[in-house]
Design a protein around this motif. Sequence first.
Motif, mmCIF file in Angstrom:
data_model
loop_
_atom_site.group_PDB
_atom_site.id
_atom_site.type_symbol
_atom_site.label_atom_id
_atom_site.label_comp_id
_atom_site.label_asym_id
_atom_site.label_seq_id
_atom_site.Cartn_x
_atom_site.Cartn_y
_atom_site.Cartn_z
ATOM 1 N N ARG A 90 0.830 -1.203 0.000
ATOM 2 C CA ARG A 90 0.000 0.000 0.000
ATOM 3 C C ARG A 90 0.870 1.260 0.000
ATOM 4 O O ARG A 90 0.550 2.251 -0.653
ATOM 5 N N LYS A 125 2.008 2.071 -3.413
ATOM 6 C CA LYS A 125 0.959 2.684 -4.244
ATOM 7 C C LYS A 125 0.804 4.169 -3.907
ATOM 8 O O LYS A 125 0.654 5.005 -4.808
ATOM 9 N N ARG A 169 3.686 5.983 -5.484
ATOM 10 C CA ARG A 169 3.567 6.119 -6.925
ATOM 11 C C ARG A 169 2.531 7.176 -7.306
ATOM 12 O O ARG A 169 2.748 8.006 -8.168
ATOM 13 N N LYS A 170 1.409 7.119 -6.604
ATOM 14 C CA LYS A 170 0.343 8.088 -6.888
ATOM 15 C C LYS A 170 0.851 9.509 -6.726
ATOM 16 O O LYS A 170 0.551 10.390 -7.541
ATOM 17 N N LYS A 186 -4.632 8.499 6.443
ATOM 18 C CA LYS A 186 -5.618 7.491 6.104
ATOM 19 C C LYS A 186 -5.477 6.275 7.027
ATOM 20 O O LYS A 186 -4.847 6.364 8.071
ATOM 21 N N ASP A 187 -6.134 5.186 6.633
ATOM 22 C CA ASP A 187 -6.111 3.964 7.438
ATOM 23 C C ASP A 187 -6.745 4.160 8.799
ATOM 24 O O ASP A 187 -6.660 3.306 9.671
ATOM 25 N N MET A 188 -7.341 5.314 9.000
ATOM 26 C CA MET A 188 -7.880 5.639 10.310
ATOM 27 C C MET A 188 -8.925 4.617 10.732
ATOM 28 O O MET A 188 -9.021 4.260 11.908
ATOM 29 N N GLY A 189 -9.697 4.151 9.762
ATOM 30 C CA GLY A 189 -10.759 3.204 10.080
ATOM 31 C C GLY A 189 -10.228 1.894 10.632
ATOM 32 O O GLY A 189 -10.939 1.160 11.314
ATOM 33 N N TRP A 190 -8.944 1.603 10.297
ATOM 34 C CA TRP A 190 -8.372 0.337 10.771
ATOM 35 C C TRP A 190 -7.681 0.524 12.116
ATOM 36 O O TRP A 190 -7.092 -0.387 12.656
ATOM 37 N N ASP A 221 -8.588 5.553 18.727
ATOM 38 C CA ASP A 221 -9.575 6.606 18.976
ATOM 39 C C ASP A 221 -10.820 6.057 19.660
ATOM 40 O O ASP A 221 -11.367 6.659 20.582
ATOM 41 N N ILE A 222 -11.259 4.916 19.143
ATOM 42 C CA ILE A 222 -12.488 4.312 19.669
ATOM 43 C C ILE A 222 -12.256 3.875 21.103
ATOM 44 O O ILE A 222 -13.107 4.055 21.985
ATOM 45 N N GLU A 279 -12.623 6.709 23.364
ATOM 46 C CA GLU A 279 -13.965 7.217 23.628
ATOM 47 C C GLU A 279 -14.852 6.216 24.354
ATOM 48 O O GLU A 279 -15.596 6.557 25.261
ATOM 49 N N PHE A 280 -14.777 4.962 23.918
ATOM 50 C CA PHE A 280 -15.778 4.015 24.422
ATOM 51 C C PHE A 280 -15.266 3.059 25.488
ATOM 52 O O PHE A 280 -15.995 2.657 26.371
#
Lengths: 629, 197
Positions: A559, A562, A565-566, A611-615, A619-620, A623-624
């Motif tokens: 990743r 990529k 390269r982008k 990015k990749d924040m969702g993985w 953070d969660i 909070e939880f």
Amino acid sequence: MEQGGFFFQALVYLTAAVVAVPVAKKLGLGSVLGYLLAGIIIGPFLFGFIGEEGQDVMHFAEFGVVMMLFLVGLELQPSMIWKLRKSIFGLGGFQTGITAAIIMGIAIIMGFAWQTGLAIGLTFALSSTAIVIQSLNEKGLMKTEAGQNAFSVLLFQDIAVIPILAILPYLAIKGLVTETTDVAHHSSTWVDGWPIWGTTLLTLGVISTIIFAGKYLISQAFRFIAKTDLRELFTIAALLLVISTAALMTMIGLSPALGTFVAGVVLAQSEYRHELETDIEPFKGLLLGLFFIAVGASIDFHLIAESPKLIFGLVAILIAVKFVVLFVIGYFFKMGLDKNMIFSFSLAQGGEFAFVLLSFSTSNSIISSDVANPLIAVVAISMALTPLLMLFNEKLIQPRFGTKESVKEADEMQEDKKVIIAGFGRYGSTIGRFLQANGVYATYLDIDPDNVDLLRKFDLKVFYGDASRNDLLKAAGAAEADLLIVAVDDPNKTKEIVATVKKNYPKLKLVVRSQSFLSSYSLIEQGVDRIQLDFLDSALRMGTDALCYLGHRRHESFRASKTYRKNVEKFIPELSEVWQDKSLLISEAKKRMQFLEKSMLQEKEDFHKEKDMGWDASDIIKEFGEGKI
Amino acid sequence: MKKILILFAHPAFQKSRINKILIHGVDDMEGITLHDLYQAYPEMDIDIEAEQKLVDAHDIIIFHHPFYWYSTPAILKEWQDLVLNHGWAYGHEGIKLKGKFIFQVLTAGGEKMAYCQQGYNKFTIRQLLRPFEQMANLCQMNYLPPFVVHGTHSITKQEVLEHKTTYLELLAGLRDETINLDDLANREYFNDYFTNK
């Protein structure tokens, strides 16, 4: 007008062509009519700039027809000929046979002997390959159904000339007075006096030789010549090929046009096809133009003035008979009305073979010369009228049909290649094979004769030639192509190709291989559609491998490559705006590279920065559920 | 007028029969954005920022996809994982999706009868879609019943075209707010809203 020397003659011919052809084109009459008019104007009967030597010029210029058939052959794969066999022998056979019979009948009714009638019938059954193909090509109709059928008929007629020449001597009428002793044309072949089986065997032998040589020897020879890297030598060799074939055919008493046509078909699959095409094309154009001028000049206006009713009456009969026969045959071969009109109008004239056959018949005491001369005028006039008839059909008759024949509809002769790859080394051939694996068959061009030869052994259809030359690109089909992939490894050549394409085919999409950042910038300035830095992908793959060996996770490394390269691909167009200024370029490029490295490093350590924040669950958890897991 | 975003995911679109027809031309309608995920991200490298902006600009989100292993093709899962961030889609500050509508447009090989306790799929489509329903809940979105095309292996072209007509009607209705949402809420499938009015 006296002979006036070579320069004066050349001056007259060239001036006439340069003046008349553009005017005719501008008026929508087509170049053929332009040449014919030029011929009439300079001919001995109008202004008289050229005299009777026009006849000699015509014989010389007939070689243009020979070259044209060579080029037509180059465009045709043998498999195409096989596909066309029905129309060649069906349409062609019926047309020639029926037309000859009807004209013979008319001649007998007019009081001629049957032998004379047959000779005239056979002579008039033939149409003009030169005028028809040139006109159809110019109108873009050659690849339509009507064009193909017309071509098939012409091909049959070219073949038919051989037996016609063979039987004419047997039609001789005793006691017929002939003035002319002109037997120069066909009587002095090498095989005179041979028995029929001997000449047949010889003919087959020669044709097999042409096929064999074309398949196995010519490519070797051309490769050797191409390696000398002398452009003009290749042209000389191409001319030599055509002329030697024609000479060989004449020697054994066959039509040179037919011989070169066969040679063309054999070479249609050769890697040198496009190169040959571009080399021969200008000579063909020149000679064919000269031929049309000579036809125009040969129209004998004194003769016409003496008996205008007879001459024009015969012209009308000739055109009417040919047209009706063609139209009826076309109907039985299930051609649409509009296509049949194009087909019938285009072939309704006498042909250049008529000049040969008429003088041959006169010298063989079949037709007396006071009959032959008006007939020659009739043929010439009918030829001159053909472009007008086709124009009449195009402007007044075709608009009445709702369905105009579209080129797309019947594209049997068209090759389905829409992509051209220039440069077929390791890089280009990888692209080509990948495209093939996906059902896309491109046209490949390469400049290295050894490489072309090698790839041909792998059954790849590679053509030899320099893709930065417009004529070669044109021959490879750049005008109809959707995409040109430039994969050559020389950056200067790449630039040249792009410049040629941008100038001549501004709509053609360009995907270009670039060897460096610097050449990428200038390619962007030239306006290419997409650039691939040829090292970027493989270098990044290697970098990814390196990271993996160092213990980084594979997916993450992949990743990262990529992302890298982008970003680089995003920089290039940005930097292309400042690349002329070296120091600015360096500072801008440095800025971007540093930023990229920094942000990627940061992302690696601190997940939720980018990015990749969702993985990332940190953070969660905050909070939880901190502490609960 | 509501704006609709169709997130379309089909890894083998070239070979698809039903979805090709269903999707063809829908983006010609005003207010509809068709976003073909496999076409946009051939390497699954989803641009999170761009996706969040796109979602922001629309009121209704549709996941349109074939039903693979009782769920979406991989890229839509990737999309959920990466785009629906904590702090953006859910959590104290994550209120960006609040009040938007979401539902699925599915094509499934099995007939409807296969999706019940007696059928070989054991569960109903609605039961199998619970994770998505809960995704909507957590993001404070309004979850609508799915639009389902069943029996895709044996369906006729005529039937597909009928579904297409319904699909277009559905899109126009949502866009123009002419659909009775209370009525719709009681339906098992979105299809039922049109067939048993």
